[in-house]
Design a protein around this motif. Structure first.
Motif, short mmCIF file in Angstrom:
data_model
loop_
_atom_site.label_atom_id
_atom_site.label_comp_id
_atom_site.label_asym_id
_atom_site.label_seq_id
_atom_site.Cartn_x
_atom_site.Cartn_y
_atom_site.Cartn_z
N VAL A 1 9.32 35.76 -1.92
CA VAL A 1 8.24 34.83 -2.29
C VAL A 1 8.32 33.58 -1.39
O VAL A 1 7.31 33.11 -0.87
CB VAL A 1 8.32 34.43 -3.78
CG1 VAL A 1 7.24 33.40 -4.12
CG2 VAL A 1 8.21 35.65 -4.68
N TYR A 2 9.56 33.08 -1.22
CA TYR A 2 9.74 31.89 -0.36
C TYR A 2 9.39 32.23 1.09
O TYR A 2 8.72 31.47 1.78
CB TYR A 2 11.19 31.40 -0.42
CG TYR A 2 11.58 30.85 -1.78
CD1 TYR A 2 11.35 29.52 -2.10
CD2 TYR A 2 12.18 31.66 -2.74
CE1 TYR A 2 11.71 29.01 -3.33
CE2 TYR A 2 12.55 31.15 -3.97
CZ TYR A 2 12.32 29.83 -4.26
OH TYR A 2 12.67 29.33 -5.49
N HIS B 1 24.45 25.61 2.53
CA HIS B 1 23.43 26.33 1.77
C HIS B 1 22.10 26.31 2.50
O HIS B 1 21.40 27.30 2.62
CB HIS B 1 23.21 25.65 0.41
CG HIS B 1 24.23 26.00 -0.60
ND1 HIS B 1 24.54 27.29 -0.92
CD2 HIS B 1 24.99 25.22 -1.39
CE1 HIS B 1 25.47 27.29 -1.85
NE2 HIS B 1 25.77 26.05 -2.16
N GLN C 1 13.57 40.46 -3.73
CA GLN C 1 12.13 40.33 -3.92
C GLN C 1 11.73 38.88 -4.24
O GLN C 1 10.70 38.39 -3.79
CB GLN C 1 11.67 41.26 -5.04
CG GLN C 1 10.17 41.30 -5.14
CD GLN C 1 9.67 42.58 -5.79
OE1 GLN C 1 10.44 43.47 -6.12
NE2 GLN C 1 8.38 42.69 -5.96
N ARG C 2 12.58 38.23 -5.01
CA ARG C 2 12.32 36.81 -5.32
C ARG C 2 12.39 35.97 -4.04
O ARG C 2 11.58 35.07 -3.82
CB ARG C 2 13.36 36.30 -6.33
CG ARG C 2 13.19 36.89 -7.70
CD ARG C 2 14.41 36.71 -8.58
NE ARG C 2 14.13 37.22 -9.91
CZ ARG C 2 13.58 36.50 -10.88
NH1 ARG C 2 13.27 35.23 -10.68
NH2 ARG C 2 13.32 37.03 -12.06
N PHE C 3 13.40 36.29 -3.22
CA PHE C 3 13.56 35.54 -1.97
C PHE C 3 12.33 35.72 -1.08
O PHE C 3 11.92 34.78 -0.38
CB PHE C 3 14.82 36.01 -1.24
CG PHE C 3 15.22 35.10 -0.12
CD1 PHE C 3 15.92 33.93 -0.37
CD2 PHE C 3 14.87 35.39 1.19
CE1 PHE C 3 16.28 33.08 0.66
CE2 PHE C 3 15.23 34.54 2.23
CZ PHE C 3 15.94 33.38 1.96
N PHE D 1 20.09 29.49 3.85
CA PHE D 1 18.79 29.78 3.25
C PHE D 1 17.72 29.85 4.33
O PHE D 1 16.91 30.77 4.37
CB PHE D 1 18.45 28.67 2.24
CG PHE D 1 17.38 29.05 1.24
CD1 PHE D 1 17.73 29.54 -0.01
CD2 PHE D 1 16.03 28.91 1.54
CE1 PHE D 1 16.76 29.89 -0.95
CE2 PHE D 1 15.05 29.26 0.62
CZ PHE D 1 15.42 29.75 -0.63
N VAL E 1 13.59 41.95 -11.61
CA VAL E 1 13.09 41.62 -10.28
C VAL E 1 14.30 41.17 -9.44
O VAL E 1 15.00 40.22 -9.80
CB VAL E 1 12.02 40.51 -10.32
CG1 VAL E 1 11.48 40.24 -8.93
CG2 VAL E 1 10.88 40.89 -11.25
N SER E 2 14.53 41.88 -8.34
CA SER E 2 15.75 41.63 -7.56
C SER E 2 15.72 40.28 -6.86
O SER E 2 14.65 39.71 -6.63
CB SER E 2 15.90 42.75 -6.51
OG SER E 2 14.79 42.69 -5.63
N VAL E 3 16.91 39.83 -6.51
CA VAL E 3 17.02 38.58 -5.75
C VAL E 3 16.26 38.70 -4.43
O VAL E 3 15.58 37.77 -4.00
CB VAL E 3 18.51 38.23 -5.52
CG1 VAL E 3 18.66 37.14 -4.45
CG2 VAL E 3 19.15 37.78 -6.82
N GLY F 1 25.09 33.66 -3.75
CA GLY F 1 25.06 32.56 -4.72
C GLY F 1 23.72 32.38 -5.41
O GLY F 1 23.57 31.48 -6.23
N LEU F 2 22.74 33.22 -5.04
CA LEU F 2 21.43 33.08 -5.68
C LEU F 2 21.32 34.05 -6.85
O LEU F 2 21.80 35.17 -6.78
CB LEU F 2 20.32 33.38 -4.66
CG LEU F 2 20.19 32.36 -3.52
CD1 LEU F 2 19.23 32.88 -2.45
CD2 LEU F 2 19.70 31.02 -4.06
N ILE F 3 20.69 33.59 -7.91
CA ILE F 3 20.52 34.47 -9.08
C ILE F 3 19.05 34.50 -9.50
O ILE F 3 18.31 33.54 -9.30
CB ILE F 3 21.38 34.02 -10.28
CG1 ILE F 3 21.19 32.51 -10.56
CG2 ILE F 3 22.85 34.34 -10.05
CD1 ILE F 3 21.84 32.04 -11.84
N GLY F 4 18.65 35.63 -10.07
CA GLY F 4 17.30 35.76 -10.61
C GLY F 4 17.36 35.71 -12.11
O GLY F 4 17.77 34.71 -12.70
N HIS F 5 17.01 36.83 -12.72
CA HIS F 5 16.95 36.88 -14.17
C HIS F 5 17.10 38.35 -14.53
O HIS F 5 16.87 39.23 -13.70
CB HIS F 5 15.59 36.31 -14.62
CG HIS F 5 15.26 36.52 -16.05
ND1 HIS F 5 16.14 36.25 -17.06
CD2 HIS F 5 14.11 36.96 -16.64
CE1 HIS F 5 15.55 36.53 -18.21
NE2 HIS F 5 14.32 36.96 -17.99
#
Lengths: 174, 254
Positions: free
Chosen positions: B37-38, B3, B33-35, B7, B29-31, B21-25
């Protein structure tokens, strides 16, 4: 990190390593998250509790991180706070977040760049009411304001603590 | 692939799809776009660390140009040191081979100077050698002294007018004439000091730092730079004594 038994064992080995090297207990902080692993088997508070139990480390509770992570993953921040193992808390952090509003929706970003937001103050009040006093730090290290603005946050934190003690009838602990 | 590795690889590669294997909500907001942020967080912090360590490179290139350079550098040199400015240690050599900026030949040496400034700020303190112990020595005695200089002392030679560039970019001097220059950089109390060395100064100080007695250091410096003179040595010595840059002194054969 996926919150699984395998990851828990690995994290505990690392916490042990650090505590052994330093010769003292450390505090581990709950993170701000924007994603989660589908394979996680336990909620974050349970993972942190198991880690603290196994390694003897303490926990640093960042109230802003709770709000940010719960908002971003559609969870209830008050439930998270209820589940958090309060007796391991060694320090509390408060901070501001930024709203990242896009065509897809809104994410909260833990940016330490502004005042503590109202929902975070509410959670902090609830926490102090439940657990009493802990050393508390305001994190504001981006877009740093003038001293009066920063100090007003400290005064507000003290006021929330005082109000919470009064509401709880708790003696000031610690 | 673990992992962590998956990542990390996606984190450092712009536009790469996040690992499985990553999930948002369900809020939309897509995975991806969330990714981001990191990803943004990592690059933002590393670029800020480079900006803090190389303000003159940024001033030369302008903020947008520096962002492009910094991203290319970070991808080629992932952070390897817990002290953030040290992650820029490879920047001078990187600039030497960086085609988009090849027309600015002085950039690598300017980056070396900025690195030296960071290093001297971070160098250990020293207890200065008492200057009065050196009074009354004959010229022969002085020639036989080896000086251990303060841990912060750095010397830098360049085919470019490195001192004038620094002075110009820090609003302390006019536009540089194109000529080679050598500098000494050290820390005085809490401030880095940059001094232009007179001709032959670099070779002399290099020999001194290498442990040569002062007489030998002069001979070596004269052989490498005909311009070295007694005044050169005097000028350097004045700085060394004024800023108490001698840590210890040994006399040849003792």
């Amino acid at each position: 990190m996926p919150y699984t038994d395998e990851v828990l064992a690995r994290v505990c080995r690392h916490v042990d390593e650090v505590q052994t090297a330093l010769g003292r207990q450390i505090l581990v902080e709950n993170p701000s998250t924007y994603l989660n692993y589908a394979e996680s088997l336990m909620p974050e508070p349970a993972f942190l509790e198991a880690m603290a139990k196994q390694t003897g480390c303490g926990l640093l509770l960042d109230v802003n991180n709770i709000y940010v992570s719960c908002f971003n993953s559609g969870k209830n921040a008050e439930d998270y706070l209820e589940q958090f193992p309060h007796h391991y808390i060694g320090e509390i952090h408060l901070a501001g977040y930024a709203e990242d509003i896009t065509s897809e929706g809104t994410l909260l970003i833990d940016n330490h760049g502004g005042p503590v937001q109202p929902p975070v103050w509410d959670l902090f009040h609830r926490l102090i009411e439940k657990t009493g006093h802990h050393p508390t730090l305001i994190e504001w290290d981006a877009n740093i304001p003038d001293w009066d603005t920063l100090y007003a946050e400290v005064v507000k934190a003290r006021q929330v603590m005082a109000d919470a003690f009064q509401a709880s009838g708790l003696e000031k602990a610690g | 692939m673990t992992h962590q590795n998956a990542f990390f690889e996606a984190l450092m590669t712009a536009d790469m799809t996040p690992p499985d294997g990553l999930i948002g909500h369900s809020d939309g907001v897509s995975v991806g776009q969330r990714f981001n942020v990191y990803r943004n967080n990592v690059f933002h912090n590393l670029i800020e660390a480079l900006q803090a360590a190389f303000p003159l490179i940024e001033k030369t290139l302008g903020a947008p140009g520096f962002q492009i350079l910094a991203k290319d550098f970070i991808k080629a040199h992932l952070p390897s040191h817990p002290v953030l400015y040290r992650n820029g240690q490879a920047l001078p050599d990187f600039l030497s081979d960086y085609a988009p900026l090849a027309h600015l030949g002085y950039l690598p040496d300017l980056a070396r100077l900025e690195l030296a400034i960071s290093e001297v700020c971070d160098a250990p303190d020293h207890t200065p050698y008492p200057a009065q112990n050196l009074t009354g020595l004959t010229e022969t005695d002085i020639n036989e002294l080896s000086l251990e200089l303060a841990p912060s002392v750095r010397i830098l030679g360049s085919p470019w007018p490195i001192y004038m560039l620094w002075a110009f970019l820090t609003d302390k001097g006019d536009a540089p004439d194109m000529k080679p220059q050598e500098v000494m950089v050290f820390r005085h109390e809490f401030s880095p000091i940059i001094r232009l060395l007179p001709p032959g100064g670099y070779a002399f100080l290099e020999a001194v730092k290498g442990g040569e007695p002062l007489g030998e250091a002069m001979t070596i410096a004269e052989a490498s730079d005909a311009a070295l003179s007694a005044e050169t040595v005097q000028t350097i010595f004045n700085d060394v004594m004024q800023y108490a840059l001698v840590k210890s002194v040994t006399m040849k054969g003792k």
